[in-house]
Design a protein around this motif. Structure first.
Motif, mmCIF file in Angstrom:
data_model
loop_
_atom_site.group_PDB
_atom_site.id
_atom_site.type_symbol
_atom_site.label_atom_id
_atom_site.label_comp_id
_atom_site.label_asym_id
_atom_site.label_seq_id
_atom_site.Cartn_x
_atom_site.Cartn_y
_atom_site.Cartn_z
ATOM 1 N N TRP A 295 0.744 -1.138 0.019
ATOM 2 C CA TRP A 295 0.312 0.012 -0.046
ATOM 3 C C TRP A 295 0.851 1.312 0.020
ATOM 4 N N LEU A 296 1.135 1.864 1.128
ATOM 5 C CA LEU A 296 1.736 3.204 1.307
ATOM 6 C C LEU A 296 3.035 2.868 0.668
ATOM 7 N N TRP A 297 3.764 1.875 0.812
ATOM 8 C CA TRP A 297 5.104 1.874 0.336
ATOM 9 C C TRP A 297 5.182 1.633 -1.370
ATOM 10 N N THR A 298 4.098 1.265 -2.037
ATOM 11 C CA THR A 298 4.195 1.330 -3.412
ATOM 12 C C THR A 298 4.533 2.751 -4.027
ATOM 13 N N GLY A 299 4.106 3.736 -3.573
ATOM 14 C CA GLY A 299 4.534 5.133 -4.017
ATOM 15 C C GLY A 299 5.068 5.870 -3.122
ATOM 16 N N GLU A 300 4.682 7.280 -2.947
ATOM 17 C CA GLU A 300 5.357 8.156 -2.058
ATOM 18 C C GLU A 300 4.254 8.692 -1.164
ATOM 19 N N PHE A 301 4.804 9.005 0.253
ATOM 20 C CA PHE A 301 3.839 9.679 1.046
ATOM 21 C C PHE A 301 4.509 10.346 2.083
ATOM 22 N N GLU A 302 3.709 11.336 2.759
ATOM 23 C CA GLU A 302 4.418 11.992 3.879
ATOM 24 C C GLU A 302 3.927 11.287 5.175
ATOM 25 N N ALA A 303 4.656 11.204 6.113
ATOM 26 C CA ALA A 303 4.401 10.636 7.426
ATOM 27 C C ALA A 303 3.266 11.042 7.980
ATOM 28 N N PRO A 304 2.280 10.654 8.343
ATOM 29 C CA PRO A 304 0.851 11.332 8.813
ATOM 30 C C PRO A 304 1.243 12.495 9.774
ATOM 31 N N TRP A 305 2.409 12.229 10.774
ATOM 32 C CA TRP A 305 2.700 13.097 11.823
ATOM 33 C C TRP A 305 3.112 14.329 11.245
ATOM 34 N N ASP A 306 4.031 14.257 10.251
ATOM 35 C CA ASP A 306 4.496 15.349 9.339
ATOM 36 C C ASP A 306 3.353 16.060 8.583
#
Length: 173
Positions: free
Chosen positions: A120-131
């Motif tokens: 899931w999240l690791w297939t693309g790009e994301f920002e850590a929820p806390w950030d």
């Protein structure tokens, strides 16, 4: 113990009590991430849906108290009726992140597995929820003069009232 209503990817409600999962953080409801093709998708909503599906497979949920958070929610470790750890499953399946600040690395191994498997999240790009939350606060700071980091004259004027001052002595009369 009871039937969980999913609030978001890291929060449920059982018997009217909000419960935040201990040691993990899931994308926020309004948060967008990028998939493998670099297209935006609602990762917060997907995380919520995945948790709801996970609970549908085995009910009820049982949670053990850990602490209170700053929003006065219970922070708990929760398991489905079949014994599966909710937090472990969410991290292992790439729906949430190990939050080292609170987990002290308890889910680091599951996160490494999810990252390696590109779940899931690791297939693309994301920002850590806390950030992401830090940059999308619903309580924005007042705009400042960036050059000097000062509050503007307009803000100062808005902070004063034209009403006469009320003194304690006037209120007691």
């Amino acid at each position: 113990m009871g039937t969980a209503s999913v609030v978001d990817g890291d929060t449920i409600e059982v018997h009217g009590q909000r419960i935040r999962f201990n040691g993990i953080d899931a994308p926020e409801s309004r948060q967008l991430c990028k998939d493998a093709n670099r297209l935006d998708y609602p990762c917060g909503s997907r995380s919520t849906e995945a948790l709801d599906t996970f609970f549908a497979e085995s009910r009820p949920v049982q949670c053990n108290f850990v602490a209170w958070d700053r929003y006065h929610r219970f922070v708990r470790d929760c398991r489905r009726a079949d014994g599966a750890s909710v937090a472990s499953w969410m991290v292992e399946h790439g729906q949430a992140l190990d939050w080292p600040r609170y987990s002290h690395g308890a889910y680091a191994e599951q996160q490494l597995q999810a990252k390696t498997a590109r779940n899931w999240l690791w297939t693309g790009e994301f920002e850590a929820p806390w950030d992401w939350r830090a940059g999308h606060s619903d309580d924005p700071k007042p705009p400042t003069n960036r050059k000097l980091d000062l509050i503007t004259h307009r803000q100062v004027a808005q902070s004063y009232s034209c009403q006469p001052r009320r003194l304690l002595a006037n209120l007691l009369m």
